[in-house]
Design a protein around this motif. Structure first.
Motif, PDB file in Angstrom:
ATOM      1  N   LYS A 155      -5.063  -0.131 -10.023  1.00  0.00           N
ATOM      2  CA  LYS A 155      -4.729   1.088 -10.619  1.00  0.00           C
ATOM      3  C   LYS A 155      -3.234   1.184 -10.743  1.00  0.00           C
ATOM      4  CE  LYS A 155      -8.363   3.733  -8.128  1.00  0.00           C
ATOM      5  NZ  LYS A 155      -8.615   4.830  -7.383  1.00  0.00           N
ATOM      6  N   SER A 156      -2.872   1.905 -12.046  1.00  0.00           N
ATOM      7  CA  SER A 156      -1.409   2.093 -12.270  1.00  0.00           C
ATOM      8  C   SER A 156      -0.787   3.271 -11.277  1.00  0.00           C
ATOM      9  CB  SER A 156      -1.088   2.751 -13.692  1.00  0.00           C
ATOM     10  OG  SER A 156      -1.704   4.000 -13.798  1.00  0.00           O
ATOM     11  N   LEU A 157       0.422   3.005 -11.122  1.00  0.00           N
ATOM     12  CA  LEU A 157       1.352   3.961 -10.388  1.00  0.00           C
ATOM     13  C   LEU A 157       0.806   5.470 -10.477  1.00  0.00           C
ATOM     14  CD1 LEU A 157       4.464   1.868  -9.376  1.00  0.00           C
ATOM     15  CD2 LEU A 157       2.324   2.182  -8.013  1.00  0.00           C
ATOM     16  N   GLN A 158       0.987   5.695 -11.975  1.00  0.00           N
ATOM     17  CA  GLN A 158       0.593   7.120 -12.313  1.00  0.00           C
ATOM     18  C   GLN A 158      -0.601   7.450 -12.049  1.00  0.00           C
ATOM     19  OE1 GLN A 158       1.960   6.121 -16.509  1.00  0.00           O
ATOM     20  NE2 GLN A 158       3.230   8.078 -16.269  1.00  0.00           N
ATOM     21  N   GLU A 159      -1.582   6.608 -12.225  1.00  0.00           N
ATOM     22  CA  GLU A 159      -3.120   7.002 -11.787  1.00  0.00           C
ATOM     23  C   GLU A 159      -3.349   7.353 -10.279  1.00  0.00           C
ATOM     24  OE1 GLU A 159      -7.447   5.131 -12.691  1.00  0.00           O
ATOM     25  OE2 GLU A 159      -5.664   4.007 -13.127  1.00  0.00           O
ATOM     26  N   ILE A 160      -2.774   6.365  -9.452  1.00  0.00           N
ATOM     27  CA  ILE A 160      -2.972   6.458  -8.194  1.00  0.00           C
ATOM     28  C   ILE A 160      -2.276   7.775  -7.528  1.00  0.00           C
ATOM     29  CG2 ILE A 160      -2.523   5.502  -5.905  1.00  0.00           C
ATOM     30  CD1 ILE A 160      -2.249   2.990  -7.505  1.00  0.00           C
ATOM     31  N   SER A 161      -1.104   8.258  -7.770  1.00  0.00           N
ATOM     32  CA  SER A 161      -0.414   8.953  -7.231  1.00  0.00           C
ATOM     33  C   SER A 161      -0.326  10.348  -7.826  1.00  0.00           C
ATOM     34  CB  SER A 161       1.030   8.521  -6.852  1.00  0.00           C
ATOM     35  OG  SER A 161       1.608   8.150  -8.293  1.00  0.00           O
ATOM     36  N   SER A 162      -1.121  10.712  -8.708  1.00  0.00           N
ATOM     37  CA  SER A 162      -1.089  12.020  -9.505  1.00  0.00           C
ATOM     38  C   SER A 162      -2.119  12.855  -8.643  1.00  0.00           C
ATOM     39  CB  SER A 162      -1.598  11.737 -10.956  1.00  0.00           C
ATOM     40  OG  SER A 162      -2.629  11.339 -10.922  1.00  0.00           O
TER      41      SER A 162
ATOM     42  N   TYR B  92       0.874  -1.188   0.083  1.00  0.00           N
ATOM     43  CA  TYR B  92       0.069  -0.089   0.026  1.00  0.00           C
ATOM     44  C   TYR B  92       0.934   1.393   0.006  1.00  0.00           C
ATOM     45  CZ  TYR B  92      -4.360   2.564   1.104  1.00  0.00           C
ATOM     46  OH  TYR B  92      -5.732   3.269   1.162  1.00  0.00           O
ATOM     47  N   THR B  93       1.841   1.361   0.696  1.00  0.00           N
ATOM     48  CA  THR B  93       2.600   2.485   0.869  1.00  0.00           C
ATOM     49  C   THR B  93       3.244   3.227  -0.223  1.00  0.00           C
ATOM     50  OG1 THR B  93       3.213   1.822   3.270  1.00  0.00           O
ATOM     51  CG2 THR B  93       4.640   3.641   2.351  1.00  0.00           C
ATOM     52  N   PRO B  94       4.052   2.531  -0.932  1.00  0.00           N
ATOM     53  CA  PRO B  94       4.695   3.154  -2.281  1.00  0.00           C
ATOM     54  C   PRO B  94       3.400   3.402  -3.311  1.00  0.00           C
ATOM     55  CG  PRO B  94       5.113   0.885  -2.296  1.00  0.00           C
ATOM     56  CD  PRO B  94       4.513   1.099  -1.009  1.00  0.00           C
ATOM     57  N   GLU B  95       2.315   2.939  -3.275  1.00  0.00           N
ATOM     58  CA  GLU B  95       1.279   3.157  -4.251  1.00  0.00           C
ATOM     59  C   GLU B  95       0.900   4.486  -4.259  1.00  0.00           C
ATOM     60  OE1 GLU B  95      -0.525  -1.326  -5.245  1.00  0.00           O
ATOM     61  OE2 GLU B  95      -1.665   0.200  -3.675  1.00  0.00           O
ATOM     62  N   LEU B  96       0.859   5.055  -2.972  1.00  0.00           N
ATOM     63  CA  LEU B  96       0.398   6.324  -2.691  1.00  0.00           C
ATOM     64  C   LEU B  96       1.047   7.727  -2.877  1.00  0.00           C
ATOM     65  CD1 LEU B  96      -1.518   5.573   0.715  1.00  0.00           C
ATOM     66  CD2 LEU B  96      -2.433   5.554  -1.569  1.00  0.00           C
ATOM     67  N   TYR B  97       2.318   7.588  -3.340  1.00  0.00           N
ATOM     68  CA  TYR B  97       3.146   8.769  -3.928  1.00  0.00           C
ATOM     69  C   TYR B  97       3.797   8.590  -5.278  1.00  0.00           C
ATOM     70  CZ  TYR B  97       3.588   9.903   1.294  1.00  0.00           C
ATOM     71  OH  TYR B  97       3.044   9.822   2.498  1.00  0.00           O
TER      72      TYR B  97
END
Length: 439
Positions: free
Chosen positions: A432-439, A362-367
């Motif tokens: 979700k993609s990392l770009q989509e999550i953390s933008s 969860y943690t790295p997905e949020l940035y």
């Protein structure tokens, strides 16, 4: 199609499993060196005549190092690369563990355990960031939980080393064995690729394109002829204020509370568990046997979380496992016969370590890429504050009447509180993609 999109469109291949195993073995050695101290402490307390407060300090000092290591390595990983920092921290904590075997008194052991913690804290957020950045969005949760499952294997190895070695050869040998993973750095350096988002952030577009092209070929996909970099090319170093921008502030608060609570509970329980059981009248050998069984229960906990995290989501899995662990901690604290203690201790391990797997997913997905390792490192560092406090708090509490019961009542309240915070403030990131999550 830009390079990151191409990377996320590559299905799971042998490469992803190979990366998982290579980084996972590093994670396993990390856990082994962390776990050895828990099994050494009951013997060391007797040999050196340590008080419960001193034992608590030994448990806490490693977490001080982990807090500093987590912050500094996250920043260094965003500046110098995930691979370099992963390798450097592996060598550091392994050598420092070997030095613990040469400790001649309480103070020298504190120094060496601090160095062990610094290396351990540095490696964990870097490893999970690397794996999460390569895994496809639909499988990322499963892969990171499986990466975390190597932690359970590492504790199992620590338990086996302690069970087989300490009674016959003494506590020093257990630490010397913990130094051997330093040799693994040669495999890491040869086999682990650098992070694609990191390479792009540093302007190494051609190198990133070549890596993705190899992955596409291995998956039977024709590599793109043209090189298209993602639009966002912000390569300025991350700073603390980035974590408190409007779009991240709720995430940062939630993650810091989550990390503090789960680290406080984990290190408070498992660093002290062998000593607590000896204090309840079990022999050292019998205690090692029981803790070995409880450690085995961690593995199916990881696998259950890996199954659920990409099906019912991060929030439901994490909140549910934390709440269930709280219930198990309560009943474990009530004591009883050996079978009852073993059952609730095993279930407590099952849910606690399953929750840990989701935390690392969860943690790295949020940035975003720019602050991913930095933000993960800060969350881990705040968690280490909980880990610093917990062993010392337990050391004071067990000296009181009914201390064993009170210790686990405290952990029950902490984990229930964290489960509620995650449910209320957490954002779902499943699929979700990392770009989509953390933008």
């Amino acid at each position: 199609m830009d390079i990151i999109t191409r990377l996320e469109n590559v299905p799971v291949t042998k490469f992803h499993y190979r990366l998982l195993v290579i980084t996972g073995l590093g994670w396993m050695f990390d856990a082994m060196d962390t776990g050895i101290i828990a099994f050494v402490l009951p013997t060391l307390a007797t040999v050196w005549g340590l008080t419960s407060t001193q034992v608590g300090y030994i448990g806490s000092i490693g977490l001080v190092g982990m807090a500093l290591g987590a912050v500094l390595s996250g920043s260094m990983a965003d500046r110098f690369g995930r691979k370099k920092v992963f390798s450097a921290t592996l060598v550091m904590y392994s050598v420092a563990t070997g030095l613990c075997g040469l400790a001649w008194n309480f103070e020298s052991l504190l120094l060496f355990r601090f160095l062990v913690g610094f290396g351990l804290g540095g490696q964990l957020p870097v490893a999970v960031t690397l794996v999460s950045e390569y895994a496809p969005p639909t499988a990322r949760g499963r892969f990171v939980v499986l990466l975390e499952s190597f932690w359970g294997i590492g504790w199992l190895v620590a338990a086996l080393i302690s069970y087989l070695v300490i009674p016959s050869y003494g506590w020093n040998i257990a630490f010397f064995i913990g130094a051997l993973p330093a040799l693994y750095v040669f495999k890491v350096w040869k086999s682990v690729p650098e992070s694609i988002p990191y390479l792009l952030g540093k302007g190494k577009v051609k190198e990133a394109h070549d890596l993705v092209s190899k992955l596409e070929e291995s998956a039977g996909i024709k590599p793109a002829a043209s090189i298209i970099a993602p639009e966002n090319k912000d390569i300025t170093p991350a700073v603390f204020a980035d974590l408190w921008k409007t779009q991240f502030i709720k995430r940062t608060i939630m993650l810091w509370i989550l990390w503090f609570g789960i680290v406080y509970s984990y290190y408070g329980i498992f660093t002290w568990l062998p000593s607590l059981m000896v204090g309840q009248g079990y022999t050292v050998i019998k205690t090692f046997e029981y803790v070995l069984v409880m450690t085995l229960a961690q593995l199916p906990g990881y696998f259950a979380a890996a199954y659920l995290v990409d099906r019912i989501g991060r929030k439901a899995t994490l909140s549910g496992f934390l709440a269930a662990c709280a219930v198990c901690a309560y009943f474990f604290g009530q004591g009883g016969n050996a079978a009852t203690v073993l059952w609730w201790g095993s279930m407590m391990s099952f849910f606690n370590l399953g929750a840990w797997g989701v935390v690392y997913t969860y943690t790295p997905e949020l940035y975003p890429t720019k602050v991913r390792a930095y933000g993960s490192g800060w969350a881990a560092a705040v968690g280490r504050i909980g880990g610093i406090l917990a062993p010392t708090v337990v050391g004071y509490m067990i000296a009181e009447n009914d201390g064993f019961n009170n210790v686990f009542m405290m952990f029950t309240i902490v984990m229930l509180g964290v489960a509620v915070i995650v449910w209320l403030l957490g954002e779902e990131t499943k699929g979700k993609s990392l770009q989509e999550i953390s933008s």
